[in-house]
Design a protein around this motif. Structure first.
Motif, PDB file in Angstrom:
ATOM      1  N   ASN A  28       0.803  -1.222   0.000  1.00 34.97           N
ATOM      2  CA  ASN A  28       0.000   0.000   0.000  1.00 34.97           C
ATOM      3  C   ASN A  28       0.843   1.283   0.000  1.00 34.97           C
ATOM      4  O   ASN A  28       0.291   2.384   0.045  1.00 34.97           O
ATOM      5  N   GLY A  29       2.154   1.145  -0.058  1.00 35.58           N
ATOM      6  CA  GLY A  29       3.023   2.293  -0.206  1.00 35.58           C
ATOM      7  C   GLY A  29       3.533   2.910   1.078  1.00 35.58           C
ATOM      8  O   GLY A  29       4.429   3.780   1.044  1.00 35.58           O
ATOM      9  N   ARG A  30       3.023   2.480   2.219  1.00 35.33           N
ATOM     10  CA  ARG A  30       3.440   3.092   3.480  1.00 35.33           C
ATOM     11  C   ARG A  30       4.871   2.702   3.846  1.00 35.33           C
ATOM     12  O   ARG A  30       5.601   3.489   4.445  1.00 35.33           O
ATOM     13  N   TYR A  31       5.277   1.496   3.480  1.00 30.66           N
ATOM     14  CA  TYR A  31       6.611   1.036   3.862  1.00 30.66           C
ATOM     15  C   TYR A  31       7.693   1.936   3.282  1.00 30.66           C
ATOM     16  O   TYR A  31       8.641   2.331   3.980  1.00 30.66           O
ATOM     17  N   ASP A  32       7.558   2.280   2.032  1.00 30.61           N
ATOM     18  CA  ASP A  32       8.600   3.072   1.381  1.00 30.61           C
ATOM     19  C   ASP A  32       8.737   4.466   1.975  1.00 30.61           C
ATOM     20  O   ASP A  32       9.807   5.085   1.861  1.00 30.61           O
ATOM     21  N   GLU A  33       7.694   4.968   2.618  1.00 33.96           N
ATOM     22  CA  GLU A  33       7.810   6.263   3.284  1.00 33.96           C
ATOM     23  C   GLU A  33       8.791   6.196   4.440  1.00 33.96           C
ATOM     24  O   GLU A  33       9.522   7.160   4.709  1.00 33.96           O
ATOM     25  N   PHE A  34       8.830   5.061   5.129  1.00 34.04           N
ATOM     26  CA  PHE A  34       9.808   4.890   6.207  1.00 34.04           C
ATOM     27  C   PHE A  34      11.231   4.838   5.637  1.00 34.04           C
ATOM     28  O   PHE A  34      12.161   5.413   6.215  1.00 34.04           O
ATOM     29  N   VAL A  35      11.390   4.152   4.520  1.00 34.43           N
ATOM     30  CA  VAL A  35      12.712   4.088   3.880  1.00 34.43           C
ATOM     31  C   VAL A  35      13.153   5.487   3.465  1.00 34.43           C
ATOM     32  O   VAL A  35      14.306   5.891   3.687  1.00 34.43           O
ATOM     33  N   ILE A 130      12.994   2.909  -3.276  1.00 33.09           N
ATOM     34  CA  ILE A 130      13.885   3.950  -2.756  1.00 33.09           C
ATOM     35  C   ILE A 130      15.252   3.300  -2.668  1.00 33.09           C
ATOM     36  O   ILE A 130      15.502   2.463  -1.804  1.00 33.09           O
ATOM     37  N   ARG A 131      16.164   3.653  -3.562  1.00 33.17           N
ATOM     38  CA  ARG A 131      17.396   2.885  -3.669  1.00 33.17           C
ATOM     39  C   ARG A 131      18.599   3.782  -3.956  1.00 33.17           C
ATOM     40  O   ARG A 131      18.447   4.948  -4.322  1.00 33.17           O
ATOM     41  N   GLY A 197      25.106  -6.326   5.446  1.00 32.63           N
ATOM     42  CA  GLY A 197      25.475  -5.919   4.101  1.00 32.63           C
ATOM     43  C   GLY A 197      24.273  -5.607   3.222  1.00 32.63           C
ATOM     44  O   GLY A 197      23.140  -5.480   3.684  1.00 32.63           O
ATOM     45  N   GLY A 198      24.520  -5.486   1.920  1.00 36.80           N
ATOM     46  CA  GLY A 198      23.446  -5.130   0.996  1.00 36.80           C
ATOM     47  C   GLY A 198      22.868  -3.767   1.328  1.00 36.80           C
ATOM     48  O   GLY A 198      23.582  -2.834   1.683  1.00 36.80           O
ATOM     49  N   GLN A 199      21.546  -3.636   1.243  1.00 33.85           N
ATOM     50  CA  GLN A 199      20.909  -2.357   1.558  1.00 33.85           C
ATOM     51  C   GLN A 199      21.121  -1.947   3.014  1.00 33.85           C
ATOM     52  O   GLN A 199      21.122  -0.762   3.333  1.00 33.85           O
ATOM     53  N   MET A 200      21.315  -2.918   3.911  1.00 36.41           N
ATOM     54  CA  MET A 200      21.514  -2.581   5.323  1.00 36.41           C
ATOM     55  C   MET A 200      22.781  -1.764   5.543  1.00 36.41           C
ATOM     56  O   MET A 200      22.918  -1.095   6.576  1.00 36.41           O
ATOM     57  N   ALA A 201      23.701  -1.791   4.628  1.00 35.47           N
ATOM     58  CA  ALA A 201      24.941  -1.029   4.766  1.00 35.47           C
ATOM     59  C   ALA A 201      24.836   0.339   4.096  1.00 35.47           C
ATOM     60  O   ALA A 201      25.857   1.002   3.862  1.00 35.47           O
ATOM     61  N   GLY A 203      22.093   4.079   3.428  1.00 36.67           N
ATOM     62  CA  GLY A 203      21.069   4.919   4.037  1.00 36.67           C
ATOM     63  C   GLY A 203      19.661   4.388   3.867  1.00 36.67           C
ATOM     64  O   GLY A 203      18.758   4.746   4.630  1.00 36.67           O
ATOM     65  N   VAL A 204      19.455   3.522   2.864  1.00 38.56           N
ATOM     66  CA  VAL A 204      18.127   2.948   2.636  1.00 38.56           C
ATOM     67  C   VAL A 204      18.004   1.596   3.351  1.00 38.56           C
ATOM     68  O   VAL A 204      17.298   0.706   2.903  1.00 38.56           O
ATOM     69  N   SER A 205      18.665   1.473   4.487  1.00 37.45           N
ATOM     70  CA  SER A 205      18.695   0.207   5.229  1.00 37.45           C
ATOM     71  C   SER A 205      17.329  -0.344   5.607  1.00 37.45           C
ATOM     72  O   SER A 205      17.170  -1.581   5.672  1.00 37.45           O
ATOM     73  N   PRO A 206      16.285   0.470   5.835  1.00 36.76           N
ATOM     74  CA  PRO A 206      14.986  -0.139   6.123  1.00 36.76           C
ATOM     75  C   PRO A 206      14.398  -0.932   4.954  1.00 36.76           C
ATOM     76  O   PRO A 206      13.388  -1.625   5.142  1.00 36.76           O
ATOM     77  N   ASN A 207      14.999  -0.845   3.765  1.00 40.78           N
ATOM     78  CA  ASN A 207      14.571  -1.728   2.681  1.00 40.78           C
ATOM     79  C   ASN A 207      14.669  -3.193   3.082  1.00 40.78           C
ATOM     80  O   ASN A 207      13.942  -4.032   2.541  1.00 40.78           O
ATOM     81  N   ASP A 208      15.584  -3.517   3.985  1.00 37.52           N
ATOM     82  CA  ASP A 208      15.698  -4.870   4.509  1.00 37.52           C
ATOM     83  C   ASP A 208      14.919  -4.938   5.813  1.00 37.52           C
ATOM     84  O   ASP A 208      15.253  -4.241   6.772  1.00 37.52           O
ATOM     85  N   PRO A 209      13.884  -5.766   5.892  1.00 34.45           N
ATOM     86  CA  PRO A 209      13.079  -5.816   7.119  1.00 34.45           C
ATOM     87  C   PRO A 209      13.858  -6.152   8.373  1.00 34.45           C
ATOM     88  O   PRO A 209      13.381  -5.882   9.480  1.00 34.45           O
ATOM     89  N   VAL A 210      15.065  -6.702   8.243  1.00 29.70           N
ATOM     90  CA  VAL A 210      15.854  -6.970   9.446  1.00 29.70           C
ATOM     91  C   VAL A 210      16.238  -5.670  10.156  1.00 29.70           C
ATOM     92  O   VAL A 210      16.557  -5.684  11.349  1.00 29.70           O
ATOM     93  N   PHE A 211      16.185  -4.562   9.456  1.00 24.69           N
ATOM     94  CA  PHE A 211      16.435  -3.254  10.078  1.00 24.69           C
ATOM     95  C   PHE A 211      15.619  -3.092  11.348  1.00 24.69           C
ATOM     96  O   PHE A 211      16.127  -2.632  12.377  1.00 24.69           O
ATOM     97  N   TRP A 212      14.349  -3.452  11.285  1.00 24.76           N
ATOM     98  CA  TRP A 212      13.445  -3.217  12.412  1.00 24.76           C
ATOM     99  C   TRP A 212      13.789  -4.111  13.596  1.00 24.76           C
ATOM    100  O   TRP A 212      13.704  -3.677  14.747  1.00 24.76           O
TER     101      TRP A 212
END
Length: 272
Positions: A28-35, A130-131, A197-201, A203-212
């Motif tokens: 629904n687009g809300r996730y990317d707002e957090f990223v 957001i990448r 690593g990957g996106q977690m390394a 600024g767009v680290s919340p792209n990986d749900p492990v961020f939370w």
């Protein structure tokens, strides 16, 4: 009252519900707002200028509010969902339960880091909108950027520090906040981002749900530190340029102060 649990103790149904709520926020687009929000603050927080989400005393209250907003978004999808935490000082290998195909999926393939299993491997359901580059898929390289996650002994060494923060209130500071954030000393929080690593390394680290899950544990460590040092206050208390004082409001919300977020039990508890 929301209870945040160790991810290693989640039932199959709790995992399924968490994943389902995360996927719905993405749809629904809300996730990317957090990223987008997180990346904006990573880019703007600097040692010599205004700093709010990182490199500053408000690193911990800022992320507490950020996680609260995300948790409430999840609960708007499924009221039973709470943010789990990943104790990376205990679950320290690529074989830990959170990397299973029934939860977050595992590391990325060697050629390009693309995660190939789990619910976030299909970039049709989990595109990187957001990448930082042209790649549209979730990437990880567990244990490549740095070999070892922090140990419990290293965590204890940081929890023992009696002072929350001190001048110059940036990445050069001594004290609990900066050693937990990872710019000084044994490097806890920052090291985990690099280990995944990957996106977690980036600024767009919340792209990986492990961020939370990572930040839920960082938040838990702050709560543990407060219990051990009840007389230690958030600093600075006032009149400090470029950082958020105890009773100043934090961007981007502009309606919440560090003082409002010092007691997590107003919002949630932990399972231990």
């Amino acid at each position: 009252m929301t209870v945040r649990k160790n991810q290693a103790t989640l039932t199959a149904d709790e995992k399924r519900r968490f994943v389902g709520a995360v996927l719905e926020l993405k749809r629904n687009g809300r996730y990317d707002e957090f990223v987008r929000t997180h990346n904006a603050f990573i880019m703007s927080d600097t040692d010599t200028g205004e700093r709010t989400g990182h490199r500053s005393p408000s690193f911990l209250p800022w992320h507490r509010r950020f996680l609260l907003d995300f948790e409430q978004a999840l609960q708007s999808v499924d009221s039973s969902v709470a943010l789990p935490y990943w104790d990376w000082s205990t679950d320290r290998t690529v074989r830990a339960a959170l990397w299973g195909p029934d939860f977050l999926g595992g590391t990325g393939r060697s050629s390009d880091g693309r995660v190939m299993d789990g619910p976030f491997a299909d970039f049709g359901n989990w595109p990187m909108n957001i990448r930082v580059d042209g790649r549209t898929f979730l990437r990880r390289s567990l244990g490549t950027g740095v070999r070892e996650l922090p140990t419990r002994a290293e965590v204890e060494s940081v929890l023992s520090m009696p002072t929350y923060d001190m001048a110059p209130y940036n990445s050069a500071s001594d004290g609990f906040r900066n050693h937990l954030e990872g710019w000084r000393g044994v490097n806890l929080h920052n090291r985990v981002h690099v280990w995944v690593g990957g996106q977690m390394a980036t600024g767009v680290s919340p792209n990986d749900p492990v961020f939370w899950l990572h930040h839920a544990f960082v938040d838990k460590l702050w709560a543990e530190w407060q219990q051990r040092h009840p007389g230690a206050a958030y600093v600075p208390s006032g009149g400090t340029p470029d950082v958020v004082d105890l009773n100043e409001t934090m961007k981007p919300w502009n309606d919440v102060r560090p003082a409002d977020l010092l007691d997590h039990t107003k919002f949630y508890t932990f399972d231990s």
